[in-house]
Design a protein around this motif. Sequence first.
Motif, PDB file in Angstrom:
ATOM      1  N   PHE A 161       0.828  -1.199   0.000  1.00 39.49           N
ATOM      2  CA  PHE A 161       0.000   0.000   0.000  1.00 39.49           C
ATOM      3  C   PHE A 161       0.867   1.254   0.000  1.00 39.49           C
ATOM      4  O   PHE A 161       1.553   1.553   0.977  1.00 39.49           O
ATOM      5  N   ASP A 162       0.831   1.977  -1.116  1.00 38.21           N
ATOM      6  CA  ASP A 162       1.621   3.214  -1.229  1.00 38.21           C
ATOM      7  C   ASP A 162       0.764   4.415  -1.614  1.00 38.21           C
ATOM      8  O   ASP A 162       1.281   5.492  -1.892  1.00 38.21           O
ATOM      9  N   GLY A 163      -0.557   4.236  -1.629  1.00 39.18           N
ATOM     10  CA  GLY A 163      -1.467   5.333  -1.970  1.00 39.18           C
ATOM     11  C   GLY A 163      -1.743   5.463  -3.453  1.00 39.18           C
ATOM     12  O   GLY A 163      -2.558   6.297  -3.856  1.00 39.18           O
ATOM     13  N   GLU A 164      -1.100   4.624  -4.273  1.00 35.95           N
ATOM     14  CA  GLU A 164      -1.281   4.722  -5.723  1.00 35.95           C
ATOM     15  C   GLU A 164      -2.728   4.480  -6.138  1.00 35.95           C
ATOM     16  O   GLU A 164      -3.199   5.042  -7.119  1.00 35.95           O
ATOM     17  N   ARG A 165      -3.440   3.661  -5.366  1.00 38.14           N
ATOM     18  CA  ARG A 165      -4.804   3.276  -5.744  1.00 38.14           C
ATOM     19  C   ARG A 165      -5.878   4.082  -5.025  1.00 38.14           C
ATOM     20  O   ARG A 165      -7.049   3.738  -5.070  1.00 38.14           O
ATOM     21  N   LEU A 166      -5.488   5.141  -4.358  1.00 37.64           N
ATOM     22  CA  LEU A 166      -6.455   5.870  -3.544  1.00 37.64           C
ATOM     23  C   LEU A 166      -7.592   6.467  -4.359  1.00 37.64           C
ATOM     24  O   LEU A 166      -8.735   6.524  -3.899  1.00 37.64           O
ATOM     25  N   ALA A 167      -7.299   6.923  -5.596  1.00 34.10           N
ATOM     26  CA  ALA A 167      -8.358   7.521  -6.416  1.00 34.10           C
ATOM     27  C   ALA A 167      -9.437   6.489  -6.736  1.00 34.10           C
ATOM     28  O   ALA A 167     -10.647   6.759  -6.585  1.00 34.10           O
ATOM     29  N   GLU A 168      -9.026   5.304  -7.163  1.00 37.04           N
ATOM     30  CA  GLU A 168     -10.020   4.279  -7.490  1.00 37.04           C
ATOM     31  C   GLU A 168     -10.721   3.758  -6.240  1.00 37.04           C
ATOM     32  O   GLU A 168     -11.913   3.436  -6.280  1.00 37.04           O
ATOM     33  N   GLU A 169      -9.982   3.682  -5.121  1.00 35.39           N
ATOM     34  CA  GLU A 169     -10.601   3.221  -3.888  1.00 35.39           C
ATOM     35  C   GLU A 169     -11.627   4.239  -3.371  1.00 35.39           C
ATOM     36  O   GLU A 169     -12.708   3.869  -2.934  1.00 35.39           O
ATOM     37  N   ARG A 170     -11.286   5.518  -3.445  1.00 34.34           N
ATOM     38  CA  ARG A 170     -12.238   6.545  -3.022  1.00 34.34           C
ATOM     39  C   ARG A 170     -13.476   6.508  -3.911  1.00 34.34           C
ATOM     40  O   ARG A 170     -14.608   6.608  -3.417  1.00 34.34           O
ATOM     41  N   GLY A 171     -13.273   6.352  -5.210  1.00 36.18           N
ATOM     42  CA  GLY A 171     -14.413   6.264  -6.122  1.00 36.18           C
ATOM     43  C   GLY A 171     -15.306   5.096  -5.798  1.00 36.18           C
ATOM     44  O   GLY A 171     -16.542   5.215  -5.795  1.00 36.18           O
ATOM     45  N   SER A 172     -14.705   3.951  -5.514  1.00 42.11           N
ATOM     46  CA  SER A 172     -15.493   2.763  -5.174  1.00 42.11           C
ATOM     47  C   SER A 172     -16.290   2.977  -3.891  1.00 42.11           C
ATOM     48  O   SER A 172     -17.448   2.551  -3.781  1.00 42.11           O
ATOM     49  N   ARG A 173     -15.679   3.654  -2.915  1.00 39.47           N
ATOM     50  CA  ARG A 173     -16.401   3.919  -1.654  1.00 39.47           C
ATOM     51  C   ARG A 173     -17.611   4.821  -1.905  1.00 39.47           C
ATOM     52  O   ARG A 173     -18.685   4.618  -1.345  1.00 39.47           O
ATOM     53  N   TYR A 174     -17.433   5.827  -2.754  1.00 40.29           N
ATOM     54  CA  TYR A 174     -18.542   6.732  -3.050  1.00 40.29           C
ATOM     55  C   TYR A 174     -19.672   6.016  -3.786  1.00 40.29           C
ATOM     56  O   TYR A 174     -20.852   6.343  -3.602  1.00 40.29           O
ATOM     57  N   VAL A 175     -19.314   5.039  -4.630  1.00 43.21           N
ATOM     58  CA  VAL A 175     -20.355   4.243  -5.293  1.00 43.21           C
ATOM     59  C   VAL A 175     -21.186   3.521  -4.233  1.00 43.21           C
ATOM     60  O   VAL A 175     -22.422   3.522  -4.292  1.00 43.21           O
ATOM     61  N   GLN A 176     -20.502   2.884  -3.287  1.00 42.08           N
ATOM     62  CA  GLN A 176     -21.212   2.163  -2.228  1.00 42.08           C
ATOM     63  C   GLN A 176     -22.127   3.090  -1.430  1.00 42.08           C
ATOM     64  O   GLN A 176     -23.218   2.690  -1.010  1.00 42.08           O
ATOM     65  N   ALA A 199      -1.167   3.426 -14.987  1.00 38.18           N
ATOM     66  CA  ALA A 199      -1.261   2.056 -14.476  1.00 38.18           C
ATOM     67  C   ALA A 199      -2.587   1.390 -14.824  1.00 38.18           C
ATOM     68  O   ALA A 199      -2.687   0.163 -14.826  1.00 38.18           O
ATOM     69  N   LEU A 200      -3.622   2.191 -15.137  1.00 37.91           N
ATOM     70  CA  LEU A 200      -4.929   1.632 -15.480  1.00 37.91           C
ATOM     71  C   LEU A 200      -5.267   1.805 -16.953  1.00 37.91           C
ATOM     72  O   LEU A 200      -6.403   1.565 -17.369  1.00 37.91           O
ATOM     73  N   ALA A 201      -4.292   2.198 -17.760  1.00 40.10           N
ATOM     74  CA  ALA A 201      -4.529   2.345 -19.197  1.00 40.10           C
ATOM     75  C   ALA A 201      -4.842   0.980 -19.798  1.00 40.10           C
ATOM     76  O   ALA A 201      -4.454  -0.058 -19.250  1.00 40.10           O
ATOM     77  N   ARG A 258      -6.821  -6.540 -13.717  1.00 42.41           N
ATOM     78  CA  ARG A 258      -7.639  -6.655 -12.509  1.00 42.41           C
ATOM     79  C   ARG A 258      -8.079  -5.283 -12.009  1.00 42.41           C
ATOM     80  O   ARG A 258      -9.259  -5.072 -11.724  1.00 42.41           O
ATOM     81  N   ARG A 259      -7.156  -4.347 -11.890  1.00 43.60           N
ATOM     82  CA  ARG A 259      -7.507  -3.012 -11.390  1.00 43.60           C
ATOM     83  C   ARG A 259      -8.436  -2.282 -12.354  1.00 43.60           C
ATOM     84  O   ARG A 259      -9.436  -1.687 -11.950  1.00 43.60           O
ATOM     85  N   ARG A 260      -8.112  -2.316 -13.641  1.00 51.35           N
ATOM     86  CA  ARG A 260      -8.962  -1.628 -14.613  1.00 51.35           C
ATOM     87  C   ARG A 260     -10.358  -2.258 -14.644  1.00 51.35           C
ATOM     88  O   ARG A 260     -11.368  -1.557 -14.708  1.00 51.35           O
TER      89      ARG A 260
END
Length: 417
Positions: free
Chosen positions: A301-316, A335-337, A343-345
């Motif tokens: 965990f280095d914070g690289e995925r925080l944007a997608e994780e925050r988005g997923s939380r807001y969806v929930q 990284a998500l291109a 898996r991430r994309r």
Amino acid sequence: MGLAERRRALGYSQEELAQLLGVDRTTVGRWESGRVYPQPPQRRGLAAALEVSLEELDDFLGPLRSAARETVGHQSSEPPNAGDPDDMIRRAFLRILTVSGALTALPVDEAEALAEGVRGGAPADFARMNSHLWQVYQLSRSKGAVYPVVRDQLATLNEALAGHRGSPRPLLNAAADLFQLAGEVAFDANRYADASASYALAASVSKDAQAYDLWACALVRHAYVDMSERRYHQAEQMLGAAERLAGRGDRKLSTRHWVASVQAETYAALGDLDACEHAMERAEAVRDLSADSVNGGWLRFDGERLAEERGSRYVQLGRLDLAEEALERALAQTALAPGQSYRRRGAVLTDMAAIGAKRRDVDQIVAYGKEAISLARASGSGYVARRLQGLCDEFGPLSRDHRVAELGAEIATLRTP
């Protein structure tokens, strides 16, 4: 009518049904004999293939489970399959757990007084190999391809522990590390029981080694199993324990920030926006740490995925505008291109499709859903397949639209081993 009778009534052989569901023929045989019960994601696909509801499927499976319970304690007439990778890795787990318990029972001075050599390699060699395996796992599009190598590494580590002549902690750390990787491979393939066993063993060995960060990470991964089965309150309790352990760990590592990130996911599922936001703020403090706060293996965990994780939380939480903004920002990352992390994309695309479902926008559902399905098929990722199966629960009345119905049918055929 039992499961086998229903299958035959529809004209399927075991091989044909297995191919339709993306599992091995022996798995279908185990379901029908009651030796194995389908995991939750498998039940949905099985019910669709057999043209029954989930409640009717339970009626088929109930007598089989009762029969299986009656046979406990009796030897099976069928010889065990020694080549079964799950069985082999399970036995390796138990051997290492037994040996590690014996090693930690020795007084430290006695253990240190023995020779320093380790049969089969030095502890540092195992740490390097584990780190390499994590990198292979991370880059592999088909996570299951790593499984045989993990199994071989477990066998080698078991030999080293059995012949150990020195402090047990370095090898116990290596074992706890490897258990977590084995759990990740099993979890990606939707083998929840194997994943839970792996994480539990990782936690047990970490405890023996007094490795608090490893121990906390094992609990975080175990919490993901609970969340996948929607046991959010149990996950919250597990993560609370992980938070306390991380507080006793190395403050230079990002462990406590990862715990906070996963806690945010649990709070979002429980509908607690304030707690979710506070947890995300704690997670984002990872950016204040140095680059060596992660090891690229059991702690990534280095914070690289925080944007997608925050988005997923807001969806929930139903905050769709905020979610869409965060997810679009995530998709713009290199990284998500397309062609990068399947898996991430795939997970982000599924969240975008979920936003479409909540807005009753069929075009958005189909556009993002189809690309996510193609990534799930290309990678064989049970994780993306599981996320897509959760998407089906959002369709509601839109399921009557022929495009959404076709999408749902495609999702039902995705591989969930």
